[in-house]
Scaffold this active site. Structure first.
Site, PDB file in Angstrom:
ATOM      1  N   ASP A 234       0.867  -1.160   0.000  1.00 41.84           N
ATOM      2  CA  ASP A 234       0.000   0.000   0.000  1.00 41.84           C
ATOM      3  C   ASP A 234       0.922   1.232   0.000  1.00 41.84           C
ATOM      4  O   ASP A 234       2.104   1.121   0.328  1.00 41.84           O
ATOM      5  CB  ASP A 234      -0.861  -0.054   1.277  1.00 41.84           C
ATOM      6  CG  ASP A 234      -1.495   1.271   1.614  1.00 41.84           C
ATOM      7  OD1 ASP A 234      -2.150   1.847   0.727  1.00 41.84           O
ATOM      8  OD2 ASP A 234      -1.323   1.750   2.757  1.00 41.84           O
TER       9      ASP A 234
ATOM     10  N   ASP B 119      -0.037   5.051   1.019  1.00 40.29           N
ATOM     11  CA  ASP B 119      -0.224   6.008   2.107  1.00 40.29           C
ATOM     12  C   ASP B 119      -0.265   5.307   3.469  1.00 40.29           C
ATOM     13  O   ASP B 119      -1.095   4.418   3.696  1.00 40.29           O
ATOM     14  CB  ASP B 119      -1.542   6.749   1.859  1.00 40.29           C
ATOM     15  CG  ASP B 119      -1.589   8.085   2.576  1.00 40.29           C
ATOM     16  OD1 ASP B 119      -0.660   8.887   2.386  1.00 40.29           O
ATOM     17  OD2 ASP B 119      -2.549   8.321   3.334  1.00 40.29           O
TER      18      ASP B 119
END
Ligand SMILES: [Mg+2]
Length: 272
Positions: A14, A16
């Site tokens: 991922d 953020d």
């Protein structure tokens, strides 16, 4: 450069909260770590944002080491970032790159059709218009190729306003109430709602969460996924839970480095 890879294994991240602090750009140290890791394992990123935003978050420090230009246009950052990772999945994989080459796109517009799309947008804008919250700014619905991003305060708010809204939302559940209304109203559209970040939520067809990118990873039998929002309702939940992945929850970019080092880089761990 020929690199030694662990065949059939990919580390997927991922963006953020996992490779960068929330809403921040990646540190030089992190960018360098990922390039180190890439020497040993195939590395991919999967983010909910579009390629430009992902590139701005991940790309600047990499670019800074490469070219000493005071200003680098976004498209240059994007073209660098798709080369810095083996796979880059923007918008959960609806826009997919492998080795710097676009390998697939899917769009909400063609999937839903103009009529349903308009019904949804009209209703949502009416709902926001009637919403009593302390401040509103602009860009309440951002139209992306594979999803709508809906923000009750509006995406053009400042960082301060964003922080304030997040606090307010934690107490009054503005976003989750809105999501339950939309979910019920548009039950027959088969939409998924995902609350992520501080001020907005994403809306996309069922199955278009981060697991969408897995269709491009058939040749991998060991897919390690690292994400910070792996709890139910978080935007990493589905891919974290997927049978096809080995899920890892991280608490920060530093934690990501720590876990990856232990899993993939510790040479004498007797494991991988
Ligand atoms: Mg995250």
């Amino acid at each position: 450069m020929e690199v030694v890879r662990k065949p059939g294994l990919i580390a997927l991240f991922d963006v953020d909260g996992t490779l960068t602090a929330p809403r921040k750009v990646t540190t030089t140290k992190m960018a360098e770590f990922m390039q180190e890791l890439r020497k040993d394992v195939t590395v991919g990123v999967v983010g909910g944002s579009d390629l430009i935003k992902i590139s701005e978050q991940l790309g600047k420090t990499v670019i800074a080491r490469r070219v000493c230009a005071p200003f680098t246009p976004s498209y240059n950052i994007a073209s660098a970032i798709i080369r810095d990772y083996d796979y880059v999945f923007a918008e959960n994989g609806l826009v997919a790159y492998k080795d710097g080459i676009l390998i697939g796109t899917q769009s909400l517009k063609s999937f839903l059709g103009e009529e349903k799309l308009k019904q949804f947008i009209n209703f949502t804008l009416h709902y926001i218009a009637d919403l009593e919250i302390p401040i509103k700014r602009g860009t309440f619905i951002e139209f992306r190729s594979g999803m709508l991003n809906v923000s009750p305060i509006g995406r053009n708010c400042s960082q301060e306003e964003r922080d304030e809204f997040e606090k307010y939302d934690k107490v009054l559940n503005i976003r989750s109430k809105m999501v339950s209304v939309l979910r019920e109203k548009f039950a027959d559209f088969n939409l998924t709602f995902s609350i992520g970040g501080q001020i907005s939520f994403d809306v996309f067809p069922g199955g278009w969460d981060k697991t969408y990118c897995l269709r491009y990873l058939d040749k991998f039998n060991e897919i390690h996924f690292f994400g910070d929002k792996t709890y139910k309702g978080g935007n990493d939940f589905e891919i974290y839970e997927s049978e096809r992945t080995i899920g890892h929850t991280v608490t920060s970019p530093e934690d990501t480095v720590k876990q990856c080092t232990a899993l993939f880089l510790a040479k004498n761990n007797g494991g991988l």
